[in-house]
Write an enzyme that holds these catalytic residues in place. Structure first.
Site, PDB file in Angstrom:
ATOM      1  N   LEU A   1       6.610  -2.627  -6.063  1.00 30.53           N
ATOM      2  CA  LEU A   1       6.012  -2.693  -4.728  1.00 30.53           C
ATOM      3  C   LEU A   1       4.851  -1.718  -4.587  1.00 30.53           C
ATOM      4  CD1 LEU A   1       9.221  -2.918  -2.506  1.00 30.53           C
ATOM      5  CD2 LEU A   1       7.693  -4.772  -3.193  1.00 30.53           C
TER       6      LEU A   1
ATOM      7  N   GLY B   1       3.064   6.135  -6.511  1.00 31.54           N
ATOM      8  CA  GLY B   1       2.420   7.359  -6.085  1.00 31.54           C
ATOM      9  C   GLY B   1       2.126   8.228  -7.283  1.00 31.54           C
TER      10      GLY B   1
ATOM     11  N   PHE C   1       3.848  10.735  -8.536  1.00 33.64           N
ATOM     12  CA  PHE C   1       4.982  11.116  -9.386  1.00 33.64           C
ATOM     13  C   PHE C   1       6.082  10.063  -9.446  1.00 33.64           C
ATOM     14  CE2 PHE C   1       3.250  15.199  -7.814  1.00 33.64           C
ATOM     15  CZ  PHE C   1       2.877  15.735  -9.031  1.00 33.64           C
TER      16      PHE C   1
ATOM     17  N   VAL D   1       7.832   2.567  -6.420  1.00 32.97           N
ATOM     18  CA  VAL D   1       8.775   1.836  -5.576  1.00 32.97           C
ATOM     19  C   VAL D   1       8.917   0.436  -6.162  1.00 32.97           C
ATOM     20  CG1 VAL D   1       9.321   1.036  -3.260  1.00 32.97           C
ATOM     21  CG2 VAL D   1       8.000   3.136  -3.560  1.00 32.97           C
TER      22      VAL D   1
ATOM     23  N   LYS E   1      13.240   3.611  -4.926  1.00 32.58           N
ATOM     24  CA  LYS E   1      12.230   4.640  -5.152  1.00 32.58           C
ATOM     25  C   LYS E   1      12.652   5.444  -6.365  1.00 32.58           C
ATOM     26  CE  LYS E   1      10.844   5.213  -0.312  1.00 32.58           C
ATOM     27  NZ  LYS E   1      10.612   6.202   0.772  1.00 32.58           N
TER      28      LYS E   1
ATOM     29  N   ASP F   1       3.372   7.050  10.112  1.00 29.22           N
ATOM     30  CA  ASP F   1       2.692   5.869   9.563  1.00 29.22           C
ATOM     31  C   ASP F   1       3.308   4.596  10.131  1.00 29.22           C
ATOM     32  OD1 ASP F   1       0.897   4.382   8.087  1.00 29.22           O
ATOM     33  OD2 ASP F   1       2.033   4.508   6.213  1.00 29.22           O
TER      34      ASP F   1
END
Length: 869
Positions: free
Chosen positions: A581, A584, A586, A589, A620, A724
């Site tokens: 999905l 990042g 590190f 997802v 995650k 967000d």
């Protein structure tokens, strides 16, 4: 005698396309692209035919596979017919997973495209490379942006390999319809600008895909239709790793043997042209100006001659504002399939970055009534051919039988209908021009939307909203930046001198790590403190896996031990990966299937009934080589998520932290995110029912709004700040149950919704309150602001991005207007589907004063009574 006149009128008020926002799935996954529109050069078996090349689908044997081993010299292809000219911006690919039984995928591919299925062109990126990297496993989907985008109807995806191998692929295409209809333009090639003391600017059309002979470009499309608007300084570019002047095509006066640049434009069909828009540079102190005049000739058919009478337009030259701008050239509703325009120089140089056309298509077919007899066969030829009356040959010598009044009545009716049509066309053009002059803000006093049934009417008890400034109050064609510093967010310090002082002068500061825990009330904060631009205060909003992590009161290191994690350890081998999905710095997802999860969690687990089948979950995962700080943040996120327990919040189900890589497993909903769900639907009506068009009702939209307010009410009760909130972060199941998540920031599909501050942080500025952008202050009140924008998204069915006609820099500029509070701030327009009282509630969410915004408890109580239980 009866005549039936069928009128189809379509007006394109603004045909420019922004590639960053034109990213809608075109129908491979959901089946809107039919099987017969997907073909291939070969297939291994019937069950690996081209119809199975649909992203995230597992029909057949799970993908399209060309026959035999793919050789490095092979040109096997998968072809898709999109049914119309389309502006393609993104391609997504997968391999053949077939529920963990497949392992074939393509590491690279090329793209060929065609307007007519006959002449094929090869796609190249802006640096001239034809090959695009694809997949490195069989399950993850890889989303690739096309730079430049493709304008085409037919697309061929050609897998590429460096050694013989078996290849299988699944595909989704993203973009939007190409309403311009332009299929090619021809022009002189761009030229080099070599000014003393400045870098050399190459003003050539570097992505042009047609013929290039004798310094003439012909038969293709290029930078003038790629949706990238050049900046005020033509030496600055919006692309990386390109040369100065890249965004413009430019010519020097006198170098072409005439005082003008001649360009020809060819379209897919004959069109009724209303206007042409030319984005032109006007840096007059460098010898660059918009064109002084333009003369356009028309050709109704490609084999016809150019019409004698051209349309001429003289521009008003501007020697005070060096900003680049769109120049709108009226074309007088002339019918043509090709145009030839001569742009006359006003100075030494003339530069264009984008050209688009607006047209109104009127189709008036012949009548579908029985044959009409007429006593005047000779006069019949004087009627317009579209409405010509058929004559019975046997009636030539018959006397007048009384049909004269009927025929005259029919002619009068047709004339009246034509007058009405002309009036509607002129009125529509007037409205289009008004809409083009400003960001789309529709005043309630000017447009009243009445819902058709009483059950759709809602009344929200809200206090009066103070007078507001609409976007029409400032009718600029382009929102001119007042200062060049706005092109750099750091320039806000210079733009707003009162923001340049340090945060130490503030009694409360602008941090967000401990929301709602301040030394004074929010109202006192910005009454007593001097705000500052918080770009240096804002650290990354992403969690270590690339998804937003809730801001909460500080957690101590001691509290982040394994024994404090209240969720169970899940066997890692039961997680079957399906799709990546996002990612990042590190971590990543993934969308996974969890085998036996309902039994593992026991009764009361928030999981759908899957009849023993694996359950979809989001995982995650922290990379094994992550830093100690990243591991701490990941465990902190687990600690935070484990405290959340609400029907409208995504829940942490279990973890895998006994060994590396560390994983947390959360819920995932079958219908994906709300933004994608709504953007593929229309409002419920008789038409949608008759044509089986996916639709939603006003009641559905209100139900979604109440659920989001309920979930945010729960977070606010814990002093959690989401930071967000948007439709992309709301997941939806088959029963339209919504759960608030935080995956949106990590997904490439929504990268255009985030603005990067000098490489340090990405911010969803179009959803952020002014104090969050300028002060770095994130509180429940700033989440309320984002909730108002989320409501706006819902009632526009996510058809466009908030402030879609403003650039990111202009959105930041607008937050400065909120701070100054001089009545010049621009608000989002009222969605046509939205009841006025609900829009007033949105406006309260966007109140300049934090203390005057509603609470989530108040929002929930205001919305809840209007949902049918």
């Amino acid at each position: 005698m009866l005549f039936f006149l069928l009128l189809v009128f379509q007006a394109n008020a603004n045909a420019q396309i922004d590639p960053a926002h034109c990213r809608y799935p075109l129908g491979m996954e959901d089946g809107r692209i039919k099987d017969h529109d997907i073909t291939a050069s070969s297939q291994w078996y019937e069950t690996t035919g081209p119809q199975y090349a649909r992203l995230n689908r597992e029909e057949g044997d799970g993908a399209w596979c060309p026959a035999g081993l793919l050789q490095p010299s092979d040109t096997q292809y998968l072809q898709v017919d999109l049914g119309q000219l389309t502006f393609l911006t993104v391609v997504g690919t997968q391999g053949r997973y077939a529920r963990n039984s497949g392992k074939e995928f393509a590491r690279m591919y090329r793209l060929n495209y065609s307007h007519d299925g006959q002449l094929w062109r090869s796609w190249r990126n802006r640096l001239g490379n034809k090959t695009m990297e694809a997949n490195d496993n069989a399950y993850a989907s890889v989303i690739k942006d096309l730079h430049p985008p493709i304008i085409s109807r037919y697309l061929r995806l050609i897998p590429v390999t460096k050694m013989p191998t078996t290849v299988c692929m699944r595909l989704e295409l993203y973009g939007c319809p190409w309403h311009d209809g332009l299929t090619s333009y021809s022009s002189p090639e761009g030229q080099l600008m070599m000014p003393p003391g400045y870098p050399i600017a190459s003003l050539n059309d570097s992505t042009y895909d047609g013929a290039h002979e004798r310094r003439k470009l012909s038969g293709g499309l290029g930078q003038l239709t790629d949706g990238v608007i050049g900046q005020d300084d033509f030496l600055r570019t919006r692309q990386y790793h390109v040369w100065p002047g890249y965004d413009y095509v430019g010519w020097r006066n006198g170098s072409l043997g005439s005082g003008y640049v001649e360009m020809e434009f060819v379209f897919d069909k004959q069109r009724n042209f209303t206007s042409m828009k030319v984005h032109s540079n006007n840096m007059f102190y460098r010898g660059v100006k918009i064109f002084s005049s333009v003369s356009c000739s028309f050709k109704p058919r490609l084999i016809a001659n150019w019409e004698v009478e051209p349309v001429e337009f003289h521009t008003v030259l501007d020697d005070r504002n060096p900003s680049a701008r769109y120049v709108t050239v009226p074309l007088g509703r002339r019918n043509a399939k090709a145009l030839r325009c001569r742009f006359h120089f006003a100075d030494v140089w003339m530069m264009f970055s984008e050209i688009s056309f607006q047209s109104a298509d009127t189709v008036i077919p012949t009548q579908i009534t029985p044959v009409v007899t007429s006593p005047w066969p000779k006069e019949e030829s004087s009627l317009p051919t579209t409405h010509k009356t058929a004559t019975n040959p046997s009636a030539k010598d018959q006397p007048d039988d009384g049909n004269t009044p009927i025929l005259i009545g029919c002619l009068v009716t047709i004339i009246l209908l034509l007058v009405v049509i002309i009036f509607l066309i002129l009125w529509c053009q007037y409205v289009c021009k008004v809409l083009e002059k400003a960001p789309r803000r529709i005043l309630e006093e000017e447009v009243t939307v009445r819902l058709s049934s009483s059950s759709d009417t809602i009344i929200l008890q809200t206090p009066p909203v103070p007078p507001r400034v609409s976007q029409m109050d400032h009718p600029y064609e382009r929102v001119f930046l007042l200062d060049p510093q706005y092109q750099d967010p750091a320039g806000l310090r210079n733009k707003l001198p009162e923001l340049s002082q340090s945060a130490e002068t503030s009694a409360c500061g602008g941090g967000y790590a401990e929301p709602d825990v301040t030394q004074c009330t929010p109202h006192q904060c910005f009454q007593s403190s001097v705000p500052h631009y918080a770009e240096t205060d804002i650290v990354s909003l992403q969690g270590v896996t690339g998804s937003n992590m809730y801001a909460v009161p500080a957690l101590t290191v001691d509290s982040l031990t394994r024994k404090d994690i209240s969720v169970a350890e899940f066997p890692r081998h039961r997680l079957l990966f399906r799709e990546k999905l996002g990612e990042g710095q590190f971590g990543e997802v993934h969308l996974c299937e969890a085998e036996g999860l309902p039994e593992f969690l026991g009764e009361g687990a928030p999981l759908p009934d899957r009849d023993g089948r694996p359950v979809l979950v989001a995982v995650k995962q922290l990379r094994a080589d992550a830093t100690n700080n990243a591991r701490y943040d990941f465990l902190k996120e687990i600690k935070i998520m484990s405290r959340l327990n609400d029907p409208n919040i995504i829940q942490l189900l279990c973890v895998c932290v006994s060994s590396d890589p560390l994983c947390m497993v959360t819920e995932y909903m079958d219908n994906g995110d709300l933004n994608m769900f709504l953007s593929q639907r229309e409002m419920e009506s008789t038409l949608t029912h008759a044509n089986n068009i996916p639709s939603v009702s006003l009641s559905d939209l209100l139900h979604m709004s109440v659920q989001i307010s309920s979930g945010m009410r729960y977070l606010a009760s814990l002093n959690f700040v989401h930071r967000d909130l948007a439709t992309r972060n709301c997941l939806l199941d088959r029963r339209l149950t919504i759960k608030i998540a935080d995956f949106g920031m990590s997904r490439n599909l929504y990268s255009s919704d985030y603005y990067r501050i000098q490489g340090r942080a990405v911010l969803p500025i179009r959803w952020m309150a002014w104090e969050s952008i300028l002060l770095g202050k994130f509180t429940t009140a700033s989440d309320v602001w984002a909730f108002g924008v989320t409501l706006w998204e819902i009632f526009t069915l996510c058809k466009e991005q908030p402030y879609s006609l403003l650039s990111d820099e202009q959105v930041i500029e607008n937050t400065g207007e909120f701070f100054r509070n001089q009545g010049r701030q621009i608000f989002l327009f009222a969605p046509p589907l939205c009841p006025p009282s609900l829009f007033e509630l949105m406006m309260r969410c966007w109140d300049r004063d934090i203390a005057d915004r509603p609470t989530f408890e108040g929002l929930y109580q205001a919305l809840r009574p209007h949902v049918v239980q």
